[in-house]
Each structure stands twice: as C-alpha cells, then as structure tokens.
Scaffold this motif. Structure first.
Motif, PDB file in Angstrom:
ATOM      1  N   GLU A  67      14.204   3.858  -5.674  1.00 44.78           N
ATOM      2  CA  GLU A  67      14.726   3.902  -7.045  1.00 44.78           C
ATOM      3  C   GLU A  67      13.757   3.171  -7.980  1.00 44.78           C
ATOM      4  N   MET A  68      13.199   2.091  -7.490  1.00 50.86           N
ATOM      5  CA  MET A  68      12.222   1.332  -8.293  1.00 50.86           C
ATOM      6  C   MET A  68      10.984   2.185  -8.577  1.00 50.86           C
ATOM      7  N   LEU A  69      10.528   2.913  -7.577  1.00 54.10           N
ATOM      8  CA  LEU A  69       9.357   3.769  -7.771  1.00 54.10           C
ATOM      9  C   LEU A  69       9.645   4.857  -8.807  1.00 54.10           C
ATOM     10  N   ALA A  70      10.848   5.442  -8.729  1.00 56.24           N
ATOM     11  CA  ALA A  70      11.205   6.506  -9.685  1.00 56.24           C
ATOM     12  C   ALA A  70      11.231   5.949 -11.107  1.00 56.24           C
ATOM     13  N   LYS A  71      11.748   4.744 -11.254  1.00 57.38           N
ATOM     14  CA  LYS A  71      11.829   4.133 -12.581  1.00 57.38           C
ATOM     15  C   LYS A  71      10.425   3.798 -13.107  1.00 57.38           C
ATOM     16  N   ALA A  72       9.571   3.321 -12.206  1.00 58.39           N
ATOM     17  CA  ALA A  72       8.199   2.982 -12.614  1.00 58.39           C
ATOM     18  C   ALA A  72       7.452   4.238 -13.052  1.00 58.39           C
ATOM     19  N   ALA A  73       7.681   5.339 -12.353  1.00 63.02           N
ATOM     20  CA  ALA A  73       7.015   6.594 -12.709  1.00 63.02           C
ATOM     21  C   ALA A  73       7.368   6.969 -14.142  1.00 63.02           C
ATOM     22  N   GLU A  74       8.654   6.785 -14.466  1.00 63.24           N
ATOM     23  CA  GLU A  74       9.123   7.111 -15.820  1.00 63.24           C
ATOM     24  C   GLU A  74       8.509   6.142 -16.834  1.00 63.24           C
ATOM     25  N   GLN A  75       8.543   4.866 -16.511  1.00 65.37           N
ATOM     26  CA  GLN A  75       8.092   3.820 -17.433  1.00 65.37           C
ATOM     27  C   GLN A  75       6.587   3.900 -17.716  1.00 65.37           C
ATOM     28  N   PHE A  76       5.813   4.165 -16.657  1.00 66.97           N
ATOM     29  CA  PHE A  76       4.355   4.132 -16.807  1.00 66.97           C
ATOM     30  C   PHE A  76       3.739   5.531 -16.915  1.00 66.97           C
ATOM     31  N   SER A  77       4.608   6.547 -17.074  1.00 67.32           N
ATOM     32  CA  SER A  77       4.136   7.938 -17.173  1.00 67.32           C
ATOM     33  C   SER A  77       3.243   8.329 -15.998  1.00 67.32           C
ATOM     34  N   TRP A  78       3.645   7.900 -14.821  1.00 68.25           N
ATOM     35  CA  TRP A  78       2.970   8.354 -13.602  1.00 68.25           C
ATOM     36  C   TRP A  78       3.816   9.475 -13.004  1.00 68.25           C
ATOM     37  N   SER A  79       3.184  10.484 -12.442  1.00 67.31           N
ATOM     38  CA  SER A  79       4.035  11.428 -11.695  1.00 67.31           C
ATOM     39  C   SER A  79       3.926  11.064 -10.217  1.00 67.31           C
ATOM     40  N   LEU A  80       4.575   9.965  -9.859  1.00 63.85           N
ATOM     41  CA  LEU A  80       4.493   9.504  -8.464  1.00 63.85           C
ATOM     42  C   LEU A  80       5.067  10.573  -7.543  1.00 63.85           C
ATOM     43  N   PRO A  81       4.334  10.954  -6.511  1.00 58.96           N
ATOM     44  CA  PRO A  81       4.819  11.984  -5.587  1.00 58.96           C
ATOM     45  C   PRO A  81       5.799  11.377  -4.584  1.00 58.96           C
ATOM     46  N   MET A  82       7.078  11.326  -4.983  1.00 57.54           N
ATOM     47  CA  MET A  82       8.066  10.557  -4.214  1.00 57.54           C
ATOM     48  C   MET A  82       8.155  10.981  -2.742  1.00 57.54           C
ATOM     49  N   ALA A  83       8.262  12.287  -2.512  1.00 59.49           N
ATOM     50  CA  ALA A  83       8.391  12.742  -1.116  1.00 59.49           C
ATOM     51  C   ALA A  83       7.107  12.456  -0.339  1.00 59.49           C
ATOM     52  N   THR A  84       5.984  12.614  -1.018  1.00 62.73           N
ATOM     53  CA  THR A  84       4.695  12.340  -0.360  1.00 62.73           C
ATOM     54  C   THR A  84       4.589  10.865   0.018  1.00 62.73           C
ATOM     55  N   ILE A  85       5.127   9.996  -0.827  1.00 60.05           N
ATOM     56  CA  ILE A  85       5.089   8.560  -0.510  1.00 60.05           C
ATOM     57  C   ILE A  85       5.824   8.312   0.808  1.00 60.05           C
ATOM     58  N   ALA A  86       7.025   8.892   0.923  1.00 61.72           N
ATOM     59  CA  ALA A  86       7.772   8.726   2.185  1.00 61.72           C
ATOM     60  C   ALA A  86       6.966   9.319   3.343  1.00 61.72           C
ATOM     61  N   ARG A  87       6.299  10.443   3.074  1.00 61.42           N
ATOM     62  CA  ARG A  87       5.530  11.096   4.156  1.00 61.42           C
ATOM     63  C   ARG A  87       4.341  10.237   4.608  1.00 61.42           C
ATOM     64  N   ILE A  88       3.617   9.668   3.644  1.00 67.02           N
ATOM     65  CA  ILE A  88       2.424   8.910   4.059  1.00 67.02           C
ATOM     66  C   ILE A  88       2.787   7.537   4.633  1.00 67.02           C
ATOM     67  N   TRP A  89       4.067   7.174   4.524  1.00 63.76           N
ATOM     68  CA  TRP A  89       4.532   5.929   5.165  1.00 63.76           C
ATOM     69  C   TRP A  89       5.033   6.180   6.587  1.00 63.76           C
ATOM     70  N   ARG A  90       4.991   7.447   7.039  1.00 67.69           N
ATOM     71  CA  ARG A  90       5.538   7.732   8.378  1.00 67.69           C
ATOM     72  C   ARG A  90       4.625   7.264   9.498  1.00 67.69           C
ATOM     73  N   GLU A  91       3.353   7.089   9.188  1.00 66.40           N
ATOM     74  CA  GLU A  91       2.405   6.592  10.199  1.00 66.40           C
ATOM     75  C   GLU A  91       1.452   5.605   9.552  1.00 66.40           C
ATOM     76  N   GLY A  92       0.905   4.732  10.357  1.00 68.16           N
ATOM     77  CA  GLY A  92      -0.179   3.859   9.895  1.00 68.16           C
ATOM     78  C   GLY A  92       0.276   2.579   9.231  1.00 68.16           C
ATOM     79  N   CYS A  93       1.341   2.641   8.425  1.00 64.35           N
ATOM     80  CA  CYS A  93       1.678   1.440   7.656  1.00 64.35           C
ATOM     81  C   CYS A  93       2.688   0.567   8.400  1.00 64.35           C
ATOM     82  N   ILE A  94       2.900  -0.620   7.873  1.00 71.22           N
ATOM     83  CA  ILE A  94       3.769  -1.603   8.539  1.00 71.22           C
ATOM     84  C   ILE A  94       5.236  -1.151   8.523  1.00 71.22           C
ATOM     85  N   ILE A  95       5.646  -0.413   7.494  1.00 72.35           N
ATOM     86  CA  ILE A  95       7.070  -0.011   7.438  1.00 72.35           C
ATOM     87  C   ILE A  95       7.290   1.382   8.022  1.00 72.35           C
ATOM     88  N   ARG A  96       6.339   1.877   8.783  1.00 76.22           N
ATOM     89  CA  ARG A  96       6.527   3.213   9.369  1.00 76.22           C
ATOM     90  C   ARG A  96       7.782   3.225  10.249  1.00 76.22           C
TER      91      ARG A  96
END
Ligand SMILES: NC(=O)C1=CN([C@@H]2O[C@H](COP(=O)(O)OP(=O)(O)OC[C@H]3O[C@@H](n4cnc5c(N)ncnc54)[C@H](OP(=O)(O)O)[C@@H]3O)[C@@H](O)[C@H]2O)C=CC1
Ligand SMILES: O=C(CO)[C@H](O)[C@H](O)COP(=O)(O)O
Length: 474
Positions: free
Chosen positions: A341-370
């Motif tokens: 929810e924080m990421l979605a709000k930041a995207a709106e606030q900073f005019s970023w089109s954060l790729p929400m689903a892609t973020i979840a996807r790239i966290w599936r491997e490699g990172c600490i919260i995978r």
C-alpha cells in the motif's frame, strides 16, 4: 592473450562489492575494480581464482577510469550517505560524456533524487539501484530494483538481468522508475524485512520464553513451517540459526548473542516516509521501535528491577505450534499489505509508475524477503495494482482462517507479558480496517473544542462547530 574489453568498473570491494564484482565478471562482463584500501584490492584479485583474468585491479580512481573503455559504467558499492557524494565528486572530473555512475548501495531515495538531478548538469549520468540478497545474493544472484530512465535500463538492464537471481528462469531485476524509484522500492523491501524478522523473532519468544521449548524444538518448528505456507528465506535461516551451536559454550548460539538489534537506517526511513505519505505501516513502525528498544539494554534491566522482570511462561495450553504458525501467516500478510500500500501511494505521490506486480515477482528470488507467498501476491497485484492485499484472494480467505490464531496469540502473549509489538500492531491495524465507526468522532470533537477546527456531521447538516465552540480554550 587478447585483453578483455572492459566497460564496467566497481568501487568498494567490501562484503557486497567484492561478491558483485565476481558475479559480474562470471556473467561475461569484465570489470575493473578499485578499493580505498589498496591491499584489499590485491587480496581480492589474489583470491579470485579463474575469474582473476576478467578483473582489472586499479589502485587509484585515475587508473580505474583509464582501465575502462568508453562509455564507462562505474558501480559504487560503498556506505550510503556522504561517502557516495565524495566518490561522485572525486570521479566527476575524470569522466566523459556518456559515462554512467550507478549507486548500488542502500541510499536514501531522496539522496538518489538529488544526485540524479545533479548529474543532469554534469556530463555523466547517474542512477541508483537497490540490490538485495546479502553477500550470497550479490555473488550468485541478487534481486535488483533499478532506478533511472528507460534508456539507462536499455544500457545496463541486460547486465543487471544476467547477474540477478532467476525465478524459474525469469530474471529478478527490473526498472522501477525514474530518479529515486529503485532505492525507494529497496527501502520498502527493507522495511518489510524488518517487520518479517521482528514477527519471526516474536514467534521465537513465544516458543522459547512462553512455551519453554529448547533450541532443537524451535529449530524443528521453523523447519516444518518452511515446508508450508511460510516457506521463505527468513524462516529457513531462522531454523538454521536456532539449530546452530556456540563453538565456545557448546550451547545454542542464540543464547550467546546479545539481544540488541543493529540497524543501518532503511527500516527507519521506511517508517518516516510512510508517515510523510500518510500511509499507515504500523507493523513496520513497531519493528523499528522494537529494534530501538532492544538497543536500550541498560534501561530494560532497570525496568525489570523496578517493575519486575518479564516475560512469564504462557498459560498451559494457551498456544501450540499450529496456532503460532497461523499467527505468523496472518502477520506476514498484514505486513506485506502495508508495504505494498505504501508503494502504491508513493507511485501516486512521486508520479512513478511503479510496476507493482513486477516488484512482487522480482522479490520471489534473490532477496532477503523472498518467499513462496510472493507468487500469489504478484498475481493479486497484477489483477489490482492499487488494491490492498487484504481484499485480494487468496489473502482474504487466509486472513479469515488465521485471524483467530493471531488474536489468540496476542491475548495469550499479553497475559504472559511476552511483548509482541509487530504482531499486535498488525492485529490492531486489521481490526481498524474492519471497523466502520472508529472513535475518531471524539478526536474531531476535541479538536473543535480546543482549536475550532470544525467537523463533519454524520447526518450531513451544516455544523461548523459543536455547542462548546463559544467557550473554546487554547
Ligand atoms: N551487507 C549487506 O547485506 C548489504 C549491504 N548493502 C549496501 O551495500 C553498501 C555496501 O555495503 P557492504 O558491502 O556491506 O559494506 P562493507 O562495510 O563490507 O564495505 C564497504 C566498502 O566501502 C568502502 N568504503 C568505506 N568507507 C569509504 C570511504 N570513506 N571512501 C571510500 N570507500 C569507502 C570500504 O573500503 P575499505 O576496504 O577501504 O574500508 C569497502 O570497500 C552499503 O550501502 C550497504 O547498505 C545492500 C544490500 C545488502
Ligand atoms: O539491505 C540489506 C538487506 O536487504 C542489508 O543487509 C542491510 O544492512 C539490512 O539492514 P540493517 O543493517 O538495518 O538490518
């Protein structure tokens, strides 16, 4: 032998930089390396084995820049903050048009925004990327959250994808958006990491202090959970940590470790930015606060002396392994829901089109919260990128199923004085998220009483102030 054509350079051969340089070289990108302490560079090359021919040591920034063919790409892997600014300043006069500096450390996204803007007036380019996975990830495949323009991604994306972790063959690296977007996403990743770790630590307290389980039982529990819904890197390593033996005492390693958690700032920044954005992330905030309290070892000892030491054992039959597992499942969903929810709000606030689903996807491997759960989160965010995960299946159903466990745990823990700040913050947030009428009417009345701030009436009538307005104080 023909010399490698070297387009890449890296500064900072510490834990992450050394591993990243080896990863980059191994994936077919020869790289020049520089470290402030020259002996570290020499030792790094000496221990690089088969990869040494693809690594060019440099003992000054001038040598580093001279060793790289234009257009140069130079990665910084040094401590966040002034060190990054100092490196950019030192490099700037040595660079040419089209050269690119990449800050791959854990920078504050506002610094990345500033540095990106600064580079627009310079002849070189600058981007910030978030890298997660610790030393092992950096060496064999991290998750990479890149900031920058599409042109930057076109330029370095193939290399970043090549060195990144792969989830069933898909690279865990992607462009998040302009300026500080990559570092913002990495910051929220770390905020979630703090919360995930804190909630796991709270379940450890329930098992160890509340139920009196020994290290082997705790380890076996984490190992069992890691085969189910909770399968994740952090649960996996918690099992390994619980099973580890202290080589000095011969007892559990955990029993020998001081209970004061360190922190470098990313969790705190997440809480601060969430406040700035007006997004409630109480699980993350509780996790940051818990680290702060943990560091106050002397004050806690004083409190125990004055008020009596906690915790007490849990009441017999209060909790069991299944209930605590359900608790952690619910807590984890609530915490990720807040982070996204924080990421979605930041995207709106900073005019970023954060790729929400892609973020979840790239966290599936490699990172600490995978974790396995991120797969369903990616599908849910694909369907509703701005939607709160608690309203998306399968999470709605999972929360319905596990909420009683979370509530039972918070009640039992509270009775025994076992502090579960992150889990109880998650439960309170969830309770509020389903409370149609909160006591905020009282707050509105108080605000109007002391400050004539006004309020809205439920019946829609005009009522600028309450009957107390004439006698308002302060
Ligand atoms: N460790 C981790 O798990 C992760 C770390 N990060 C981030 O990566 C970055 C690097 O972290 P990490 O590798 O762990 O840190 P280390 O402490 O292991 O290494 C720091 C590196 O920076 C160099 N350095 C330190 N101070 C200066 C300075 N004033 N001028 C020039 N060089 C300097 C050090 O050189 P010298 O040998 O001379 O001291 C060393 O090469 C940080 O931003 C960190 O937050 C990101 C993800 C995971
Ligand atoms: O970025 C990381 C993992 O994703 C680093 O390990 C970072 O240092 C973790 O934060 P902290 O040191 O505050 O616990």
């Amino acid at each position: 032998m023909m010399q490698d054509r070297v387009n890449y350079g890296l500064i900072g051969l510490g834990t992450m930089g050394a591993a990243l340089a080896l990863n980059i070289a191994e994936k077919g990108y020869p790289i020049a390396v520089f470290n402030r302490t020259g002996t570290v560079t020499d030792e790094f090359i000496a221990s690089a084995g088969d990869l040494a021919p693809h690594l060019t040591p440099a003992h000054s920034l001038q040598d580093l820049v001279a060793a790289i063919t234009r257009p140069r790409t130079i990665i910084l892997m040094v401590p966040a903050g002034p060190v990054v600014d100092a490196q950019i300043e030192a490099l700037a006069p040595l660079l040419d048009e089209g050269d690119l500096i990449i800050d791959a450390g854990n920078a504050n996204f506002t610094d990345t925004e500033r540095r990106t803007a600064g580079a627009r007036d310079a002849k070189f380019d600058f981007i910030g990327i978030g890298v997660s996975g610790g030393e092992e990830g950096a060496r064999h495949g991290p998750s990479i959250m890149a900031g920058g323009e599409p042109a930057h991604w076109q330029r370095v994306g193939p290399m970043l994808e090549a060195i990144s972790a792969k989830y069933k063959g898909t690279p865990c690296a992607a462009l998040m958006g302009q300026g500080g977007a990559g570092h913002f996403v990495k910051m929220v990743h770390n905020g979630i990491e703090y919360a995930d770790m804190q909630m796991i630590a709270e379940t450890y307290a329930l098992m160890h202090d509340g139920l009196g389980w020994d290290a082997a039982e705790v380890a076996e529990t984490f190992e069992t959970w890691n085969k189910g819904t909770l399968a994740s890197y952090l649960v996996e390593i918690s099992g390994k940590v619980a099973r580890a033996v202290d080589p000095i005492s011969g007892g559990p390693m955990l029993d020998a470790i001081l209970d004061a958690a360190g922190q470098k700032g990313t969790g705190r920044w997440t809480a601060i930015e969430a406040q700035q954005l007006g997004v409630p992330v109480p699980v993350i905030e509780a996790a940051v606060a818990a680290r702060n309290i943990s560091a106050r070892v002397d004050t806690r000892a004083r409190g125990a002396g004055v008020f009596g030491a906690l915790p007490h054992p849990l009441a017999a039959g209060a909790l069991d392994r299944e209930v605590i597992e359900g608790t952690l499942i619910a807590g984890k969903i609530l915490c990720y829901a807040q982070g996204f929810e924080m990421l979605a709000k930041a995207a709106e606030q900073f005019s970023w089109s954060l790729p929400m689903a892609t973020i979840a996807r790239i966290w599936r491997e490699g990172c600490i919260i995978r974790s396995d759960m991120l797969n369903d989160m990616a599908s849910a965010l694909e369907a509703a990128p701005d939607g709160n995960l608690i309203f998306a299946e399968p999470f709605t159903g999972m929360l319905r199923k596990h909420e009683p466990a979370l509530r039972r745990t918070v009640i039992a823990a509270t009775q025994a004085g076992i502090a579960v700040p992150a889990l109880s913050a998650g439960l309170s947030w969830f309770d509020l998220m389903r409370t149609p009428r909160m006591p905020a009417n009282m707050i509105q009345a108080q605000r109007d009483f002391f400050g004539a701030h006004g309020f809205q009436r439920l019946d829609g009538r005009d009522a600028p102030h309450g009957p107390w307005a004439h006698g308002a104080q302060g």
